[in-house]
Scaffold this active site. Structure first.
Site, PDB file in Angstrom:
ATOM      1  N   SER A 135       0.825  -1.199   0.000  1.00 17.32           N
ATOM      2  CA  SER A 135       0.000   0.000   0.000  1.00 17.32           C
ATOM      3  C   SER A 135       0.866   1.260   0.000  1.00 17.32           C
ATOM      4  CB  SER A 135      -0.944  -0.043   1.210  1.00 17.32           C
ATOM      5  OG  SER A 135      -1.944   0.931   1.132  1.00 17.32           O
ATOM      6  N   HIS A 158      -2.517  -1.389  -4.657  1.00 21.59           N
ATOM      7  CA  HIS A 158      -3.982  -1.473  -4.758  1.00 21.59           C
ATOM      8  C   HIS A 158      -4.588  -0.079  -4.697  1.00 21.59           C
ATOM      9  CE1 HIS A 158      -4.485  -0.551  -0.513  1.00 21.59           C
ATOM     10  NE2 HIS A 158      -3.610  -1.477  -0.206  1.00 21.59           N
TER      11      HIS A 158
END
Length: 250
Positions: A135, A158
């Site tokens: 992330s 993501h």
């Protein structure tokens, strides 16, 4: 006892006291380093052959933002890291920065703030991804001059997620896009990946059954151009030594 002999005894006493003071100072320094490592995941490495002074920064657990995480959660507090990075930039005695990463991600603004600070340092910097850098950990991993990942290390890219109540309006969608653009731009600027390439991995629907995104393991992250090289602590330190020596020669 003669005066000369008495002076000799006094000198020996002072030498023992000075020696004891030196030992005490060394122990106090070691204690402070241990406390700093335990509380902030930071310490100074300077026992290498070239006597280069390297600051070690560990980014582990979750990157904490404006809200404090639970006491049992491993966290990297950006309000601790940012002042330290500013201090390092102002300290001419520090030769380089080594960043160790094993993070699940965390607060976007806090992570990007740390990443921007690292990227703007004038000293040589190297990062090493260990367990994973997911992330917001992805921008942090590429914020240095050179990056490494261990063979089993993972990078997860993501879309931006947001907790709490979200108002379903077009402005909300635009806001998410703005945050996403900041992340994509940072990654593409500080790695060998193009903006659209990172975006495609971010919105991949074929890998994660219940989510969007892509997980890259070790050499895959290098092949995609996200990370510079597969390696461990030995390779990361050697590269940092080279960058430091190159800067000192210039």
């Amino acid at each position: 006892m003669s005066r000369k002999a008495w002076e000799g005894v006094e000198n020996q006493g002072r030498e023992r006291e000075n020696g004891a003071d030196e030992v005490k100072k060394e122990k106090e320094l070691e204690k402070r380093e241990d406390e700093k490592l335990e509380e902030y995941g930071q310490m100074t490495l300077e026992n290498n052959q070239g006597k280069r002074k390297i600051h070690l920064l560990s980014i582990i657990g979750e990157v904490e933002g404006h809200e404090n995480l639970a006491g049992n959660t491993k966290a990297t507090k950006y309000d601790h890291v940012l002042p330290k990075l500013a201090f390092l930039e102002d300290d001419d005695s520090v030769d380089g920065l080594l960043v160790l990463l094993n993070t699940s991600g965390g607060d976007v603004d806090a992570g990007l703030a740390i990443g921007e600070m690292i990227a703007s340092l004038t000293m040589p910097t190297v990062s090493l991804v260990l367990g994973g850098s997911h992330s917001i950990g992805v921008p942090l991993a590429v914020s240095t001059n050179y990056s490494f990942i261990v063979p089993t290390g993972t990078m997860m890219i993501h879309p931006v997620r947001m907790s709490g109540m979200v108002i379903g309006t077009s402005q909300t969608y635009e806001y998410f896009n703005m945050i996403q653009d900041r992340i994509l731009s940072f990654i593409s600027t500080h790695s060998r990946m193009e903006y659209e390439q990172v975006k495609a991995l971010m919105h991949n629907t074929k890998m994660l059954t219940r989510d969007l995104g892509t997980v890259l393991v070790g050499a895959q992250a290098v092949k995609e151009g996200l990370i510079d090289e597969v390696g461990g602590i030995r390779e990361a330190l050697q590269k940092l030594y080279e960058l430091i020596d190159e800067k000192q020669r210039s």
